[in-house]
Write a protein that holds these residues in place. Structure first.
Motif, PDB file in Angstrom:
ATOM      1  N   ILE A  73       0.676  -1.032   0.170  1.00 12.75           N
ATOM      2  CA  ILE A  73      -0.023   0.028   0.084  1.00 12.75           C
ATOM      3  C   ILE A  73       0.873   1.203   0.073  1.00 12.75           C
ATOM      4  O   ILE A  73       0.702   2.215  -0.756  1.00 12.75           O
ATOM      5  CB  ILE A  73      -0.885  -0.033   1.193  1.00 12.75           C
ATOM      6  CG1 ILE A  73      -1.905  -1.120   1.133  1.00 12.75           C
ATOM      7  CG2 ILE A  73      -1.535   1.553   1.530  1.00 12.75           C
ATOM      8  CD1 ILE A  73      -3.328  -0.860   0.450  1.00 12.75           C
ATOM      9  N   GLY A  74       1.675   1.167   0.680  1.00  9.13           N
ATOM     10  CA  GLY A  74       2.667   2.377   0.872  1.00  9.13           C
ATOM     11  C   GLY A  74       3.579   2.727  -0.349  1.00  9.13           C
ATOM     12  O   GLY A  74       3.683   3.811  -0.732  1.00  9.13           O
ATOM     13  N   GLY A  75       4.125   1.578  -0.728  1.00  5.64           N
ATOM     14  CA  GLY A  75       4.853   1.570  -1.997  1.00  5.64           C
ATOM     15  C   GLY A  75       3.980   2.168  -3.091  1.00  5.64           C
ATOM     16  O   GLY A  75       4.496   2.972  -3.854  1.00  5.64           O
ATOM     17  N   THR A 192       0.085  -6.469  -4.003  1.00  2.00           N
ATOM     18  CA  THR A 192       0.928  -7.185  -3.378  1.00  2.00           C
ATOM     19  C   THR A 192       2.348  -7.181  -3.197  1.00  2.00           C
ATOM     20  O   THR A 192       2.870  -6.488  -4.184  1.00  2.00           O
ATOM     21  CB  THR A 192       0.756  -8.650  -3.514  1.00  2.00           C
ATOM     22  OG1 THR A 192      -0.564  -8.962  -3.781  1.00  2.00           O
ATOM     23  CG2 THR A 192       1.270  -9.625  -2.464  1.00  2.00           C
ATOM     24  N   ARG A 193       3.197  -6.737  -2.039  1.00  2.00           N
ATOM     25  CA  ARG A 193       4.436  -6.837  -2.144  1.00  2.00           C
ATOM     26  C   ARG A 193       5.012  -8.212  -2.573  1.00  2.00           C
ATOM     27  O   ARG A 193       4.737  -9.298  -1.659  1.00  2.00           O
ATOM     28  CB  ARG A 193       5.078  -6.444  -0.789  1.00  2.00           C
ATOM     29  CG  ARG A 193       6.579  -6.343  -0.530  1.00  2.00           C
ATOM     30  CD  ARG A 193       6.882  -6.100   0.937  1.00  2.00           C
ATOM     31  NE  ARG A 193       8.344  -6.236   0.961  1.00  2.00           N
ATOM     32  CZ  ARG A 193       8.802  -7.506   1.208  1.00  2.00           C
ATOM     33  NH1 ARG A 193       8.166  -8.466   1.104  1.00  2.00           N
ATOM     34  NH2 ARG A 193      10.254  -7.589   1.566  1.00  2.00           N
ATOM     35  N   THR A 194       5.807  -8.362  -3.675  1.00  3.01           N
ATOM     36  CA  THR A 194       6.364  -9.486  -3.815  1.00  3.01           C
ATOM     37  C   THR A 194       7.618  -9.972  -3.669  1.00  3.01           C
ATOM     38  O   THR A 194       8.161 -11.057  -3.891  1.00  3.01           O
ATOM     39  CB  THR A 194       5.917  -9.876  -5.600  1.00  3.01           C
ATOM     40  OG1 THR A 194       6.450  -8.684  -6.183  1.00  3.01           O
ATOM     41  CG2 THR A 194       4.461  -9.784  -5.898  1.00  3.01           C
ATOM     42  N   GLY A 197      11.519  -4.282  -2.620  1.00  3.76           N
ATOM     43  CA  GLY A 197      11.465  -3.234  -3.660  1.00  3.76           C
ATOM     44  C   GLY A 197      10.654  -3.755  -5.049  1.00  3.76           C
ATOM     45  O   GLY A 197      10.775  -3.349  -6.047  1.00  3.76           O
ATOM     46  N   ARG A 198       9.607  -4.687  -4.606  1.00  7.61           N
ATOM     47  CA  ARG A 198       8.829  -4.957  -5.804  1.00  7.61           C
ATOM     48  C   ARG A 198       7.298  -5.290  -5.304  1.00  7.61           C
ATOM     49  O   ARG A 198       6.959  -5.735  -4.237  1.00  7.61           O
ATOM     50  CB  ARG A 198       9.102  -6.609  -6.141  1.00  7.61           C
ATOM     51  CG  ARG A 198      10.465  -6.675  -6.807  1.00  7.61           C
ATOM     52  CD  ARG A 198      10.501  -7.434  -8.057  1.00  7.61           C
ATOM     53  NE  ARG A 198      11.927  -6.795  -8.778  1.00  7.61           N
ATOM     54  CZ  ARG A 198      11.902  -6.406  -9.779  1.00  7.61           C
ATOM     55  NH1 ARG A 198      10.776  -5.807 -10.448  1.00  7.61           N
ATOM     56  NH2 ARG A 198      13.177  -5.936 -10.567  1.00  7.61           N
ATOM     57  N   VAL A 199       6.429  -4.448  -6.012  1.00  7.65           N
ATOM     58  CA  VAL A 199       5.192  -4.462  -5.521  1.00  7.65           C
ATOM     59  C   VAL A 199       4.397  -4.819  -6.935  1.00  7.65           C
ATOM     60  O   VAL A 199       4.551  -4.312  -7.923  1.00  7.65           O
ATOM     61  CB  VAL A 199       4.656  -2.848  -5.112  1.00  7.65           C
ATOM     62  CG1 VAL A 199       3.117  -2.955  -5.191  1.00  7.65           C
ATOM     63  CG2 VAL A 199       5.202  -2.861  -3.988  1.00  7.65           C
ATOM     64  N   GLU A 200       3.164  -5.436  -6.389  1.00 10.54           N
ATOM     65  CA  GLU A 200       2.492  -6.145  -7.719  1.00 10.54           C
ATOM     66  C   GLU A 200       0.906  -5.561  -7.603  1.00 10.54           C
ATOM     67  O   GLU A 200       0.555  -5.987  -6.592  1.00 10.54           O
ATOM     68  CB  GLU A 200       2.510  -7.618  -7.792  1.00 10.54           C
ATOM     69  CG  GLU A 200       1.757  -8.336  -9.220  1.00 10.54           C
ATOM     70  CD  GLU A 200       2.597  -8.733 -10.175  1.00 10.54           C
ATOM     71  OE1 GLU A 200       3.708  -8.780  -9.784  1.00 10.54           O
ATOM     72  OE2 GLU A 200       2.017  -8.577 -11.210  1.00 10.54           O
ATOM     73  N   HIS A 201       0.640  -4.582  -8.573  1.00  9.20           N
ATOM     74  CA  HIS A 201      -0.650  -3.910  -8.460  1.00  9.20           C
ATOM     75  C   HIS A 201      -1.776  -4.752  -9.406  1.00  9.20           C
ATOM     76  O   HIS A 201      -1.430  -4.653 -10.598  1.00  9.20           O
ATOM     77  CB  HIS A 201      -0.798  -2.672  -8.700  1.00  9.20           C
ATOM     78  CG  HIS A 201      -2.067  -1.966  -9.158  1.00  9.20           C
ATOM     79  ND1 HIS A 201      -2.380  -1.127 -10.012  1.00  9.20           N
ATOM     80  CD2 HIS A 201      -3.356  -2.391  -8.307  1.00  9.20           C
ATOM     81  CE1 HIS A 201      -3.731  -0.588  -9.817  1.00  9.20           C
ATOM     82  NE2 HIS A 201      -3.983  -1.312  -8.994  1.00  9.20           N
ATOM     83  N   ILE A 202      -2.530  -5.727  -8.884  1.00  3.85           N
ATOM     84  CA  ILE A 202      -3.201  -6.565  -9.774  1.00  3.85           C
ATOM     85  C   ILE A 202      -4.611  -6.099 -10.365  1.00  3.85           C
ATOM     86  O   ILE A 202      -5.056  -6.396 -11.303  1.00  3.85           O
ATOM     87  CB  ILE A 202      -3.429  -7.942  -8.974  1.00  3.85           C
ATOM     88  CG1 ILE A 202      -2.130  -8.503  -8.650  1.00  3.85           C
ATOM     89  CG2 ILE A 202      -4.196  -9.050  -9.851  1.00  3.85           C
ATOM     90  CD1 ILE A 202      -1.968  -9.152  -7.363  1.00  3.85           C
TER      91      ILE A 202
END
Lengths: 370, 370
Positions: A73-75, A192-194, A197-202
């Protein structure tokens, strides 16, 4: 408002609004009418823009924003605010080195982007002068004391934005900072934080924000404009507490059942008549508690949430992801706090009580076997 | 009674009774007073024996008994009846070859023993003339139709003994065999099938049996005497249906919570105040349903069951074992049937409804991923 406004080309703004309108029409997000209202207000912004009343910001300094809890969320929302021109820094702990070196890569259905924070710090005390906004994306867990974590960096004019699940989570922060504006934030998003430094916005991404406990807020309006400028639908509500209850109508059944039902997505949870009935009973309990607490919800909210979820792409809840990864779950935010309100007002909520007790047992077991 | 009585030496009988009395005093089995009554009746038997009134059986032919569902329960109690002198045969499917060759090895806290069935058949139709008793140890699952499975071997004088969990499970069998005596049986035992031809008896072992739906029964008395003769405490009740509800007071909370709480034994389920409250609420719901159905239970049964379970060695429920081994669980027998009775009588049971729906989802998921 502390500026940062940017004029968007008409075409991309309209396309953004249209594509979101299409998306919501197809998927009917749980709180559909919010989405529609958000799009309506965006079209209004477009009209204003056409009339030349909305201009590129003349503010000399874009707002300084510190993200605390730079997970999914923050990222994501921190990155969007940076896209909107704000000076966004991030507090990172486990991901500190990776984010310093490479920033946060966000794979998003709205288009991939890189969030390079202005500064990356491992503790709020390193940040410097208090920011204009603190964006809190921390999980709501008993062991995380939000007020204590941000205390060192809250200045007299700092607005604290709590983009978190749960009801009654703003009051403890407001008590510690009685002279600061608190904004409650609700994210309707599948993100989701995958990895570091990696975030997945689905899917989805809409925000509802509002001054806690209620009322108008220029700072909330300003933040919403930043988000809307980069095509994040963001609605400002004057009744933040009711908005929290309204989101709980969805969270209270689907998050717990996704875990306790053996690892189910939203589709599987609505696949049998029994489970639909259970979902409905829990939503009705949330409505009864909200009403007793002075925040009545419209009667159609239950059916809307069920219909909306049925039309969604099958979606794995955040609680299920936490459970599968052996992390503590937001049991208190999703159920415990609401049940304490229920008891205070003498409202029976036996379905929620059952889920709550089972989840506490599961959570305890997870911690033991970790 | 169709005979098979054997005189037991006084010493072993008394020691048996004393050791069990000690055991129950220590562990306070869920339905403690049953145990005490059982021991009292055994001491009465001993007194009769002293007076020379109980003699070795003069019956020319010991009873012929066919065990259907030769798993843990069927294997253990079938073996005990064979020890008592009955001519016990067994229907075995997956274990057929192993049991033909080697019988069933029972590792028991009461002393290991080997159960060599008189005959092992893979289908009831191979058995020959109808037996005196059919001992049904099948799991209660929607896909298992007990009446149909035993039909070929039920004669006019065959007594059908259903040593199974659940309420309202006897009626469907009674409907198919209206002229046969049905005996309901409840096993308070911790016993597990650990492999083909292998059964592990870990704790307890008491039986409560009684003519369905109620009343006296010479055949039940005869069966109880066989069991008591080999130190299996067996009480005959005149109210079998109430006994079923009484056992459900324990089963309805502990079996489901053991699975849904993340894989818990009885100790873990009583470790937090919240979970004890949940257990209590569910037990109270069972009592309310039983009362509405015309089978009121004494008010102290809830506290007795909680106290008794607290004193037990930590115990893994049969439902948890089924779940862990990817087998279907007795969801209908433990919850579904009782909930249908609740609905029939307009009794609310929201805690049980929640557990039921969650277990059905888990069960469905298990079947999908098998």
């Amino acid at each position: 408002m502390v500026g940062g406004r940017r004029e968007l080309p008409f075409r991309s703004c309209l396309l953004g609004a249209m594509s979101r309108l299409g998306k919501f029409a197809q998927t009917s997000l749980p709180i559909n009418d919010y989405a529609k209202r958000s799009i309506t207000s965006e079209l209004r912004v477009r009209a204003l823009m056409e009339r030349g009343k909305v201009l590129a910001s003349q503010s000399p300094s874009p707002p300084r924003i510190l993200v605390v809890g730079t997970g999914a969320i923050g990222g994501f929302y921190g990155g969007k605010l940076a896209q909107a021109g704000a000076r966004v820094s991030a507090v990172c702990r486990s991901d500190y080195k990776v984010v310093c070196a490479n920033g946060i890569h966000i794979n998003s259905v709205w288009g991939d982007f890189l969030f390079k924070p202005e500064r990356v710090v491992s503790d709020v005390s390193e940040y410097g002068p208090p920011p204009d906004y603190i964006l809190v994306g921390l999980k709501v867990l008993p062991e995380i004391e939000t007020a204590g974590m941000i205390k060192a960096v809250v200045g007299p004019d700092t607005v604290i934005v709590l983009v978190q699940n749960g009801v009654e989570i703003d009051q403890p922060v407001a008590r510690v900072f009685p002279d600061n504006e608190i904004i409650s934030g609700l994210a309707f998003i599948c993100v989701t934080r995958t990895g570091p430094g990696r975030v997945e916005h689905i899917d989805f991404g809409r925000l509802v924000i509002g001054r806690f406990p209620a009322g108008n807020s220029d700072r909330a309006e300003g933040l919403a404009e930043l988000f809307n400028n980069v095509n994040v639908p963001c609605e400002v509500t004057q009744d933040a507490v009711t908005a929290r209850w309204r989101k709980l109508v969805w969270n209270a059944p689907f998050n717990p059942i996704s875990v306790l039902g053996g690892g189910l997505d939203t589709k599987a949870m609505l696949d049998t008549p029994e489970s639909v009935t259970l979902v409905r009973r829990i939503m009705e309990e949330v409505c009864r508690i909200a009403e007793a607490a002075g925040h009545p919800l419209p009667s159609e909210v239950v059916q809307q949430n069920i219909d909306g979820t049925r039309k969604m792409e099958p979606y794995k809840t955040s609680m299920l992801i936490d459970f599968e990864e052996g992390r503590p779950m937001e049991v208190e935010a999703i159920l415990g706090d609401a049940l304490r309100v229920a008891r205070r007002h003498g409202v029976a909520a036996p379905h929620m009580e059952t889920l709550y007790t089972l989840l506490k047992l599961v959570d305890r077991r997870t911690l033991q076997t970790r």
